[in-house]
Write a protein that holds these residues in place. Structure first.
Motif, PDB file in Angstrom:
ATOM      1  N   LEU A 179      23.513 -10.753  -0.561  1.00 37.08           N
ATOM      2  CA  LEU A 179      22.832  -9.635  -2.171  1.00 37.08           C
ATOM      3  C   LEU A 179      23.384  -8.537  -2.134  1.00 37.08           C
ATOM      4  O   LEU A 179      23.463  -7.839  -0.580  1.00 37.08           O
ATOM      5  N   ASN A 180      23.344  -7.770  -3.622  1.00 39.13           N
ATOM      6  CA  ASN A 180      24.008  -6.748  -3.339  1.00 39.13           C
ATOM      7  C   ASN A 180      23.279  -5.769  -3.904  1.00 39.13           C
ATOM      8  O   ASN A 180      22.596  -6.665  -5.055  1.00 39.13           O
ATOM      9  N   SER A 181      24.093  -4.733  -4.630  1.00 40.46           N
ATOM     10  CA  SER A 181      23.464  -3.895  -5.849  1.00 40.46           C
ATOM     11  C   SER A 181      23.490  -4.730  -7.405  1.00 40.46           C
ATOM     12  O   SER A 181      23.495  -4.949  -8.427  1.00 40.46           O
ATOM     13  N   SER A 182      24.726  -5.271  -7.431  1.00 34.86           N
ATOM     14  CA  SER A 182      25.951  -6.123  -8.329  1.00 34.86           C
ATOM     15  C   SER A 182      24.288  -7.871  -8.165  1.00 34.86           C
ATOM     16  O   SER A 182      24.786  -8.365  -9.685  1.00 34.86           O
ATOM     17  N   ALA A 183      23.899  -7.871  -7.771  1.00 33.74           N
ATOM     18  CA  ALA A 183      23.445  -9.466  -8.309  1.00 33.74           C
ATOM     19  C   ALA A 183      22.245  -9.286  -6.856  1.00 33.74           C
ATOM     20  O   ALA A 183      21.493 -10.243  -6.856  1.00 33.74           O
ATOM     21  N   ALA A 184      21.331  -8.441  -7.760  1.00 32.45           N
ATOM     22  CA  ALA A 184      19.652  -8.536  -8.558  1.00 32.45           C
ATOM     23  C   ALA A 184      18.887  -9.707  -8.984  1.00 32.45           C
ATOM     24  O   ALA A 184      18.156 -10.632  -7.772  1.00 32.45           O
ATOM     25  N   GLY A 185      19.838 -10.315  -9.761  1.00 29.81           N
ATOM     26  CA  GLY A 185      19.458 -11.110 -10.257  1.00 29.81           C
ATOM     27  C   GLY A 185      18.826 -12.172  -9.504  1.00 29.81           C
ATOM     28  O   GLY A 185      18.503 -13.522  -9.186  1.00 29.81           O
ATOM     29  N   ARG A 186      20.341 -12.712  -8.224  1.00 32.26           N
ATOM     30  CA  ARG A 186      20.400 -13.725  -7.789  1.00 32.26           C
ATOM     31  C   ARG A 186      19.517 -13.624  -6.644  1.00 32.26           C
ATOM     32  O   ARG A 186      18.611 -14.638  -6.116  1.00 32.26           O
ATOM     33  N   GLY A 187      18.735 -12.583  -6.468  1.00 36.74           N
ATOM     34  CA  GLY A 187      17.804 -12.109  -5.270  1.00 36.74           C
ATOM     35  C   GLY A 187      16.290 -12.395  -5.329  1.00 36.74           C
ATOM     36  O   GLY A 187      15.610 -13.176  -5.124  1.00 36.74           O
ATOM     37  N   LEU A 188      16.133 -12.087  -7.182  1.00 34.69           N
ATOM     38  CA  LEU A 188      15.172 -12.349  -7.767  1.00 34.69           C
ATOM     39  C   LEU A 188      14.981 -13.499  -7.497  1.00 34.69           C
ATOM     40  O   LEU A 188      13.192 -14.181  -7.577  1.00 34.69           O
ATOM     41  N   VAL A 189      15.586 -14.492  -7.969  1.00 34.80           N
ATOM     42  CA  VAL A 189      15.753 -15.774  -8.074  1.00 34.80           C
ATOM     43  C   VAL A 189      15.237 -16.341  -6.500  1.00 34.80           C
ATOM     44  O   VAL A 189      14.479 -17.545  -6.688  1.00 34.80           O
ATOM     45  N   LEU A 190      16.212 -16.005  -6.041  1.00 35.43           N
ATOM     46  CA  LEU A 190      15.903 -16.379  -4.248  1.00 35.43           C
ATOM     47  C   LEU A 190      14.480 -15.913  -3.554  1.00 35.43           C
ATOM     48  O   LEU A 190      13.775 -16.830  -3.306  1.00 35.43           O
ATOM     49  N   LEU A 191      14.106 -14.841  -4.067  1.00 32.76           N
ATOM     50  CA  LEU A 191      12.786 -14.642  -4.042  1.00 32.76           C
ATOM     51  C   LEU A 191      11.167 -15.357  -4.441  1.00 32.76           C
ATOM     52  O   LEU A 191      10.702 -15.609  -3.492  1.00 32.76           O
ATOM     53  N   LEU A 192      12.362 -16.123  -5.180  1.00 28.69           N
ATOM     54  CA  LEU A 192      10.730 -16.793  -7.038  1.00 28.69           C
ATOM     55  C   LEU A 192      10.510 -18.033  -6.211  1.00 28.69           C
ATOM     56  O   LEU A 192      10.000 -18.248  -5.783  1.00 28.69           O
ATOM     57  N   LEU A 193      12.282 -18.419  -5.426  1.00 30.24           N
ATOM     58  CA  LEU A 193      12.522 -19.620  -4.998  1.00 30.24           C
ATOM     59  C   LEU A 193      11.185 -19.227  -3.797  1.00 30.24           C
ATOM     60  O   LEU A 193      10.631 -20.673  -3.271  1.00 30.24           O
ATOM     61  N   SER A 194      11.582 -18.998  -2.910  1.00 27.78           N
ATOM     62  CA  SER A 194      10.859 -18.312  -1.527  1.00 27.78           C
ATOM     63  C   SER A 194       9.387 -18.508  -1.647  1.00 27.78           C
ATOM     64  O   SER A 194       8.377 -19.118  -0.577  1.00 27.78           O
ATOM     65  N   ALA A 195       9.257 -17.966  -2.616  1.00 27.92           N
ATOM     66  CA  ALA A 195       7.468 -17.210  -2.687  1.00 27.92           C
ATOM     67  C   ALA A 195       7.018 -18.830  -3.663  1.00 27.92           C
ATOM     68  O   ALA A 195       5.832 -19.234  -2.687  1.00 27.92           O
ATOM     69  N   ALA A 196       7.551 -19.399  -4.375  1.00 31.75           N
ATOM     70  CA  ALA A 196       6.641 -21.374  -4.234  1.00 31.75           C
ATOM     71  C   ALA A 196       6.368 -21.885  -3.816  1.00 31.75           C
ATOM     72  O   ALA A 196       5.981 -22.538  -3.682  1.00 31.75           O
ATOM     73  N   GLY A 197       7.927 -21.751  -3.121  1.00 33.68           N
ATOM     74  CA  GLY A 197       7.297 -22.754  -1.398  1.00 33.68           C
ATOM     75  C   GLY A 197       6.831 -22.186  -0.581  1.00 33.68           C
ATOM     76  O   GLY A 197       6.002 -22.810   0.022  1.00 33.68           O
ATOM     77  N   LEU A 198       6.658 -21.029  -0.452  1.00 30.27           N
ATOM     78  CA  LEU A 198       5.187 -20.417   0.356  1.00 30.27           C
ATOM     79  C   LEU A 198       4.054 -20.952  -0.198  1.00 30.27           C
ATOM     80  O   LEU A 198       3.171 -21.449   0.584  1.00 30.27           O
ATOM     81  N   VAL A 199       4.155 -21.050  -1.368  1.00 32.96           N
ATOM     82  CA  VAL A 199       2.702 -21.657  -1.741  1.00 32.96           C
ATOM     83  C   VAL A 199       2.151 -22.268  -2.115  1.00 32.96           C
ATOM     84  O   VAL A 199       0.976 -23.307  -1.333  1.00 32.96           O
ATOM     85  N   TYR A 200       3.505 -22.932  -2.252  1.00 33.86           N
ATOM     86  CA  TYR A 200       2.971 -24.433  -1.949  1.00 33.86           C
ATOM     87  C   TYR A 200       3.305 -25.563  -0.530  1.00 33.86           C
ATOM     88  O   TYR A 200       2.341 -25.988  -0.142  1.00 33.86           O
ATOM     89  N   GLU A 201       3.590 -25.035   0.108  1.00 33.51           N
ATOM     90  CA  GLU A 201       3.268 -25.076   2.076  1.00 33.51           C
ATOM     91  C   GLU A 201       1.769 -24.658   2.373  1.00 33.51           C
ATOM     92  O   GLU A 201       1.127 -25.273   3.051  1.00 33.51           O
ATOM     93  N   GLY A 202       1.574 -23.324   1.563  1.00 33.66           N
ATOM     94  CA  GLY A 202       0.109 -23.080   1.710  1.00 33.66           C
ATOM     95  C   GLY A 202      -0.992 -23.430   1.929  1.00 33.66           C
ATOM     96  O   GLY A 202      -1.570 -23.971   2.516  1.00 33.66           O
ATOM     97  N   TYR A 203      -0.253 -24.053   0.841  1.00 31.20           N
ATOM     98  CA  TYR A 203      -2.112 -25.006   0.022  1.00 31.20           C
ATOM     99  C   TYR A 203      -1.433 -26.477   1.322  1.00 31.20           C
ATOM    100  O   TYR A 203      -2.870 -27.230   1.505  1.00 31.20           O
ATOM    101  N   GLY A 204      -0.087 -26.516   1.544  1.00 29.60           N
ATOM    102  CA  GLY A 204      -0.769 -27.836   2.392  1.00 29.60           C
ATOM    103  C   GLY A 204      -1.107 -28.178   3.404  1.00 29.60           C
ATOM    104  O   GLY A 204      -1.608 -28.920   4.171  1.00 29.60           O
ATOM    105  N   ILE A 205      -1.142 -26.622   4.049  1.00 33.31           N
ATOM    106  CA  ILE A 205      -2.339 -26.290   4.992  1.00 33.31           C
ATOM    107  C   ILE A 205      -3.666 -25.899   5.049  1.00 33.31           C
ATOM    108  O   ILE A 205      -4.052 -27.226   5.710  1.00 33.31           O
ATOM    109  N   ARG A 206      -4.265 -26.498   3.690  1.00 33.67           N
ATOM    110  CA  ARG A 206      -5.137 -27.059   3.736  1.00 33.67           C
ATOM    111  C   ARG A 206      -5.328 -28.302   4.064  1.00 33.67           C
ATOM    112  O   ARG A 206      -6.640 -28.588   4.056  1.00 33.67           O
ATOM    113  N   LYS A 207      -4.668 -28.959   3.276  1.00 39.26           N
ATOM    114  CA  LYS A 207      -4.469 -30.793   3.303  1.00 39.26           C
ATOM    115  C   LYS A 207      -4.625 -31.080   5.169  1.00 39.26           C
ATOM    116  O   LYS A 207      -4.785 -31.972   5.243  1.00 39.26           O
TER     117      LYS A 207
END
Length: 261
Positions: free
Chosen positions: A220-248
């Motif tokens: 990540l650097n100042s010219s790769a903000a888009g790549r960072g946002l994609v990685l952030l969204l993917l990690s957040a989606a995985g976090l939500v998915y595994e968080g729902y799995g904790i309930r089960k």
């Protein structure tokens, strides 16, 4: 052989006559008892705010002290690193080390329910295990994010780093640390799961250290903000998915524990 006293007691009980029980009165008594029980249970219901306050007392003070020490220690490290004229990106990478370290402090709290003895204690409470776990996860998560916010504020004061860059560098490691620990909790259901989570977070810290001292490896650097946002969204989606799995996972643990009773 029964002694005389035991024989006399048995004889008295056999000769005694019980009063006849009217079915209607028995049903009325049972119905009244059920009403009293519902009212008693209804009186025990607590609001969401009170429930959060109650769970705060079950999280050890050592956890909060460790988180405070991590934030203060990282702030001290960043202040000293500024004297060495390090680049803003390297400073942000150093600050991001706090994310997995903060997650480590709450591992024991999250994994102790996998211990058979602690599981039996927590299943004996009035609230469901998945609700207890969700509240504790949210409390620890809010404390971690508060610490990262304080570090971000210090970076913003001491450097000219952009808000978006700080946001990405602090949150992506945090999401990855949480995601990895939840993934392990959902699949390694043993009392030793906490050690696996600890090992994962330590490896993540090691990787961050290697990257922070090797600028060409920075993703990540100042010219790769888009790549960072994609990685952030993917990690957040995985976090939500595994968080729902904790309930089960919690519900399956409850079912298994109740079946073994």
């Amino acid at each position: 052989m029964l002694n005389k006293h035991q024989q006399s007691i048995i004889g008295i009980l056999q000769n005694s006559h019980s009063f006849p029980v009217e079915r209607k009165r028995l049903e009325e008594t049972i119905g009244g008892a059920e009403t009293e029980l519902r009212q008693a249970l209804g009186g025990r219901r607590t609001s969401l705010a009170d429930f959060y306050k109650l769970q705060l007392r079950f999280i050890s003070r050592k956890v909060w002290a460790a988180q405070l020490l991590i934030v203060m220690g990282m702030a001290f490290l960043l202040h000293n690193s500024m004297q060495g004229q390090r680049a803003n990106i390297q400073l942000m990478m150093l600050a991001s080390l706090a994310a997995p370290l903060l997650v480590i402090t709450g591992i024991q709290t999250m994994t102790r329910s996998l211990s058979r003895s602690m599981l039996e204690v927590e299943l004996s409470t009035y609230h469901l295990l998945d609700k207890l776990t969700a509240v504790r996860m949210s409390l620890l998560g809010m404390a971690d994010l508060l610490g990262l916010t304080l570090l971000g504020a210090l970076l913003g004061t001491w450097t000219d780093a952009g808000v978006l860059e700080m946001f990405l560098y602090l949150l992506i490691p945090f999401n990855l640390a949480c995601f990895g620990c939840l993934w392990l909790l959902n699949r390694v259901r043993t009392p030793n799961c906490g050690y696996y989570c600890l090992l994962y977070c330590c490896l993540l810290v090691l990787l961050q250290l290697i990257v922070s001292f090797n600028p060409p490896l920075l993703l990540l650097n100042s010219s790769a903000a888009g790549r960072g946002l994609v990685l952030l969204l993917l990690s957040a989606a995985g976090l939500v998915y595994e968080g729902y799995g904790i309930r089960k996972t919690c519900r399956s643990l409850e079912t298994a524990a109740q079946g073994g009773v």
